[in-house]
Design an enzyme around this catalytic site. Structure first.
Site, short mmCIF file in Angstrom:
data_model
loop_
_atom_site.label_atom_id
_atom_site.label_comp_id
_atom_site.label_asym_id
_atom_site.label_seq_id
_atom_site.Cartn_x
_atom_site.Cartn_y
_atom_site.Cartn_z
N HIS A 119 32.46 37.98 51.72
CA HIS A 119 33.09 39.03 52.54
C HIS A 119 32.61 38.97 53.98
CE1 HIS A 119 34.16 41.59 48.75
NE2 HIS A 119 34.89 40.51 48.87
N SER A 189 30.16 46.43 40.92
CA SER A 189 31.07 47.13 39.98
C SER A 189 32.16 46.19 39.49
CB SER A 189 31.68 48.34 40.70
OG SER A 189 32.33 47.90 41.89
N GLU A 215 24.86 50.45 35.36
CA GLU A 215 25.95 50.68 34.40
C GLU A 215 26.44 49.30 33.97
OE1 GLU A 215 29.29 52.24 36.66
OE2 GLU A 215 29.15 50.56 38.06
N1 APR Z 1 20.16 47.95 41.04
C1 APR Z 1 21.21 47.40 40.39
N2 APR Z 1 22.48 47.86 40.46
C2 APR Z 1 22.68 48.96 41.23
C3 APR Z 1 21.65 49.60 41.95
C4 APR Z 1 20.35 49.05 41.83
N3 APR Z 1 19.29 49.59 42.46
N4 APR Z 1 22.18 50.66 42.62
C5 APR Z 1 23.51 50.67 42.34
N5 APR Z 1 23.81 49.65 41.50
C6 APR Z 1 25.13 49.26 40.99
C7 APR Z 1 26.08 50.39 40.72
O1 APR Z 1 25.92 50.85 39.37
C8 APR Z 1 27.44 49.71 40.92
O2 APR Z 1 27.93 49.15 39.70
O3 APR Z 1 25.74 48.48 42.02
C9 APR Z 1 27.15 48.57 41.90
C10 APR Z 1 27.72 48.81 43.28
O4 APR Z 1 29.13 48.80 43.17
P1 APR Z 1 30.00 49.02 44.51
O5 APR Z 1 29.45 50.16 45.27
O6 APR Z 1 31.43 49.02 44.05
O7 APR Z 1 29.71 47.71 45.38
P2 APR Z 1 30.33 46.26 45.20
O8 APR Z 1 30.56 45.95 43.76
O9 APR Z 1 29.47 45.33 45.97
O10 APR Z 1 31.76 46.40 45.95
C11 APR Z 1 32.52 45.22 46.07
O11 APR Z 1 34.06 46.38 47.53
O12 APR Z 1 34.37 47.86 49.25
C12 APR Z 1 34.35 46.53 48.93
O13 APR Z 1 33.84 44.82 50.41
C13 APR Z 1 33.25 45.86 49.70
O14 APR Z 1 31.86 44.04 49.00
C14 APR Z 1 32.32 45.32 48.62
C15 APR Z 1 33.23 45.24 47.40
#
Ligand code: APR
Length: 247
Positions: A119, A189, A215
């Protein structure tokens, strides 16, 4: 949980090719907000209004307003033990590459060399008019920074919603996923395509997925560790070193 860490450590040591795919969750313990967890960026802001390329063309100040809530100054953030452990696994020859959705540059700051930034990155900011490149500035409050060459609006070199992913990075990531036998899936996620298709590509090619997340986000995970990445990764490394020292 120790038994699980030991089992994961053995899988990593015995793997022919191990890669990692990371998302915002791996940087949460570095103080960077995630997107979809509670308190996440998209719980506060509608990404279609603030983080799509169409919205940016219409009114770039919307993006620049929320950017400060995400990462104001690129240099202010440090890798946490999860990033550092992945870099050490690469140095030990256990991990081949890190594929990341994150734009915070923390894998490179941790010392990882083979990093595929799907990204893009906040490290570079480009003029939308003349493509002049700048290093990441402090994020202005709301008013978009302008190019000192042509006055054009500056945009970080990151992929906004509605933009294609960098083709070379995506094909590199797909190649890594179709040739690895283990994927560490950390802190994502797995809902945003095309990246969300990558763990499935590992499975389709006979690989196994080890998911570290709070999760169980990926439905076809082989091993799930419901622990913070910054806690789990150093424990896996500790078990891995015990096995190596006993052999
Ligand atoms: N350790 C492990 N996992 C964690 C932690 C932690 N300390 N804190 C949060 N999480 C998990 C959450 O449970 C969630 O499943 O990290 C995940 C974050 O998910 P998102 O917020 O959806 O982030 P991401 O999956 O990176 O999003 C993908 O979406 O908005 C776009 O471009 C953006 O790159 C991003 C993409």
């Amino acid at each position: 949980m120790e038994e699980k860490y030991k089992r994961i450590a053995k899988l990593l040591l015995n793997s022919k090719k191990c890669i990692a795919l990371t998302g915002a969750g791996i940087s949460a313990e570095s103080g960077i907000p995630t997107f979809r967890s509670k308190e996440g960026m998209w719980e506060k802001y509608d990404p279609a209004v603030y983080a799509s390329i169409d919205a940016f063309h219409k009114d770039p100040s919307k993006y620049w307003t929320i950017r400060g809530d995400f990462i104001r100054n690129y240099d202010d953030y440090k890798p946490n033990p999860a990033h550092l452990t992945l870099a050490e696994l690469e140095k030990m020859g256990v991990l081949t590459s890190v594929i990341t959705q994150n734009i915070d540059g923390l894998h490179s700051k941790a010392g990882s060399k083979q990093v595929i930034e799907l990204h893009g990155t906040l490290r570079r900011i480009l003029c939308m008019q003349c493509s002049k490149e700048y290093t990441a500035p402090n994020v202005p409050d709301g008013t978009p920074p302008l190019c000192d060459e042509c006055g054009g609006v500056l945009k970080p070199n990151t992929v906004l919603f509605g933009e294609p992913l960098p083709a070379k990075a995506l094909s590199e990531a797909q190649r890594e996923c179709s040739t690895c036998d283990i994927m560490l899936l950390i802190g994502t996620s797995t809902v945003v395509y095309p990246v969300a298709a990558l763990p499935k590509l590992v499975k389709e090619n006979g690989g196994q997925v080890i998911e570290l997340n709070l999760e169980n986000a990926f439905p076809f995970t082989d091993y799930f560790i419901g622990e913070k990445a910054g806690t789990a990764m150093p424990q896996i490394m500790a078990e891995l070193k015990k096995i190596k020292n006993n052999n």
